[in-house]
Scaffold this active site. Structure first.
Site, short mmCIF file in Angstrom:
data_model
loop_
_atom_site.label_atom_id
_atom_site.label_comp_id
_atom_site.label_asym_id
_atom_site.label_seq_id
_atom_site.Cartn_x
_atom_site.Cartn_y
_atom_site.Cartn_z
CG ASN A 387 -2.14 0.90 1.01
OD1 ASN A 387 -2.02 1.99 0.46
ND2 ASN A 387 -3.31 0.48 1.46
CG ASP A 388 1.35 3.25 3.64
OD1 ASP A 388 0.32 3.83 3.22
OD2 ASP A 388 1.42 2.74 4.77
CB VAL A 389 6.05 0.54 -0.38
CG1 VAL A 389 6.44 0.44 1.09
CG2 VAL A 389 5.28 -0.70 -0.82
CB SER A 428 1.02 5.61 6.81
OG SER A 428 0.36 5.73 5.57
#
Length: 461
Positions: A387-389, A428
């Site tokens: 997701n965040d990466v 996050s």
């Protein structure tokens, strides 16, 4: 003669530890490195058992049996998804051992009236850092295991209070150096260390726990160094220095991968309410769903596919299904690679170990710096639980909490298929712009089941 043999054994063990760290730098030699480290530890422990200060072995035998009973299940039965919290739990035990050794040595030296200023400096430093690491590691374990709230827990003036409390602990240590036999100063150092460990981790969000665990590992190493000086034990000094330095370097690497500073990690309360508000007002648009058969057709008739694994793959234990899909695609002549972000999963190397466990060749696992330029020539990027990466907001949205974080350039691919359980935000708490991009299709469901469906459909394509 015995002392010479002990010191030579320590030297051999230290050499094996250094070679082990070097071997761990590459996946092909990592297993050999672990074997060298285990042999080095065996030599160090065996040599220590010959020390003249050991007068009886009964309690050592009891400790070895208890440790084996606890350690074997932790090593064999804990799933890879729980590895970060297992490591945090292990740090707590290691730090507890160092703290108890420091307390025991102070009591022994107090009774024999052999306390010196240099001795209490080492003991006080050991107990302060050791106690801090015990409670800090347990707090990190609790947040990673979701026993404690993963969100930051803050209160007004928290940083000032924490720093003041730590300063009081340092002042008690200075007073103890001046008055080595002041027992209450030693007790105060121990209690303050325990409190600081709790208060240090309390305001840190779950997304930053891997950095915290690595930093606590560094603290435990420094405590071991102090133990070595207090006991005049060379191997503890060497091993503690290696542990402290490697933990600090790893913390720097992880912070860099997330575009975060130590001060921001320790005092920034990342993931707070403000961050949640930003997440709500983040990505705009609707996610476009895709069926397993349509996704399989797109994969089967691609020339190049890059798979981006994330924590969702680890949670679903879908690494074996990923390998089976790769085998099927390669039989059709598709070039398949895995893009590995430095902090994919919950710790560096998490994805590498997980995929290697499934028998995926190391040469298919490509680091972010080397794979990013390949996305523009990629037909399909298959995101599995990441997701965040892969969030383009890290490059384009200056108001995003993750702005500036190095990411995988998945959005540069010709098309993207995302395997995701639901529509929630990442760890996050930030919504992902990639998921609402016109070139992105969402295959919702458990990652293992989705990969199995893709494999079955590729066979029929």
């Amino acid at each position: 003669m015995t002392e010479t043999f002990i010191q030579l054994s320590y030297l051999l063990a230290a050499g094996l530890f250094v070679l082990a760290l070097r071997s761990l730098c590459h996946p092909d030699t990592a297993r050999r490195g672990m074997h060298m480290a285990a042999i080095g530890m065996l030599i160090a422990v065996a040599a220590t058992l010959l020390h003249q200060r050991i007068v009886t072995y009964e309690w050592l035998a009891v400790g070895a049996v208890v440790g084996a009973v606890i350690g074997y299940p932790l090593g064999m039965w804990v799933p890879m998804t729980a590895m970060p919290q297992r490591i945090a739990f292990s740090h707590a035990f290691g730090a507890l051992a160092a703290t108890l050794v420091g307390i025991g040595e102070y009591i022994h030296s107090y009774d024999t009236q052999h306390l010196t200023q240099g001795h209490v400096l080492a003991l006080g430093f050991e107990v302060l850092l050791g106690a801090l690491t015990v409670t800090g590691s347990l707090m990190a374990f609790g947040k990673l295991q979701e026993i404690l709230p993963g969100r930051p827990v803050t209160f007004r003036g928290q940083n000032v209070f924490n720093l003041s409390l730590f300063a009081i602990g340092v002042a008690c240590l200075v007073w103890l150096i001046v008055n080595p036999y002041d027992v209450w100063s030693f007790v105060a150092i121990c209690v303050i260390g325990l409190l600081v460990g709790i208060l240090l981790v309390l305001p840190i969000g779950g997304a930053d726990m891997p950095v915290v665990v690595s930093l606590l590992n560094s603290y435990a190493g420094l405590a071991a160094v102090a133990t070595g000086f207090a006991l005049d034990n060379n191997i503890l000094i060497v091993v503690g220095a290696l542990d402290g330095a490697s933990g600090f370097i790893l913390s720097i690497a992880m912070s860099k991968a997330m575009n975060r500073s130590f001060s921001n990690v320790l005092f920034g309360a990342f993931g707070s309410a403000a961050g949640e508000e930003a997440a709500v007002s983040g990505a705009k648009g609707d996610m476009a769903p895709i069926s397993a058969d349509d996704a399989a057709l797109r994969l089967a008739f691609s020339r190049r596919v890059i798979i981006v694994p994330g924590y969702g793959l680890a949670v679903a234990q879908a690494q074996h299904q990923a390998r089976e899909l790769v085998d099927l695609l390669e039989k059709r002549g598709v070039d398949v690679r895995f893009a590995i972000h430095p902090v994919a999963g919950r710790m560096p190397g998490h994805m590498n170990v997980l995929l290697a466990e499934a028998g995926i060749s190391y040469d298919k696992l490509v680091d972010m710096e080397d794979i990013n330029q390949r996305f523009t020539d990629t037909d399909v990027a298959l995101v599995v639980g990441a997701n965040d990466v892969v969030n383009p907001a890290a490059r384009t949205n200056k108001s995003s909490p993750i702005y500036g974080m190095p990411i995988l350039n998945v959005s540069d691919s010709k098309s993207v298929i995302v395997l995701k359980r639901g529509k929630g935000a990442g760890f996050s708490g930030v919504e992902n712009d990639l998921f609402v991009s016109p070139k992105t299709s969402m295959l919702f469901g458990d990652a293992k089941q989705s990969l199995m469906q893709l494999g079955a459909e590729v066979k029929l394509a």
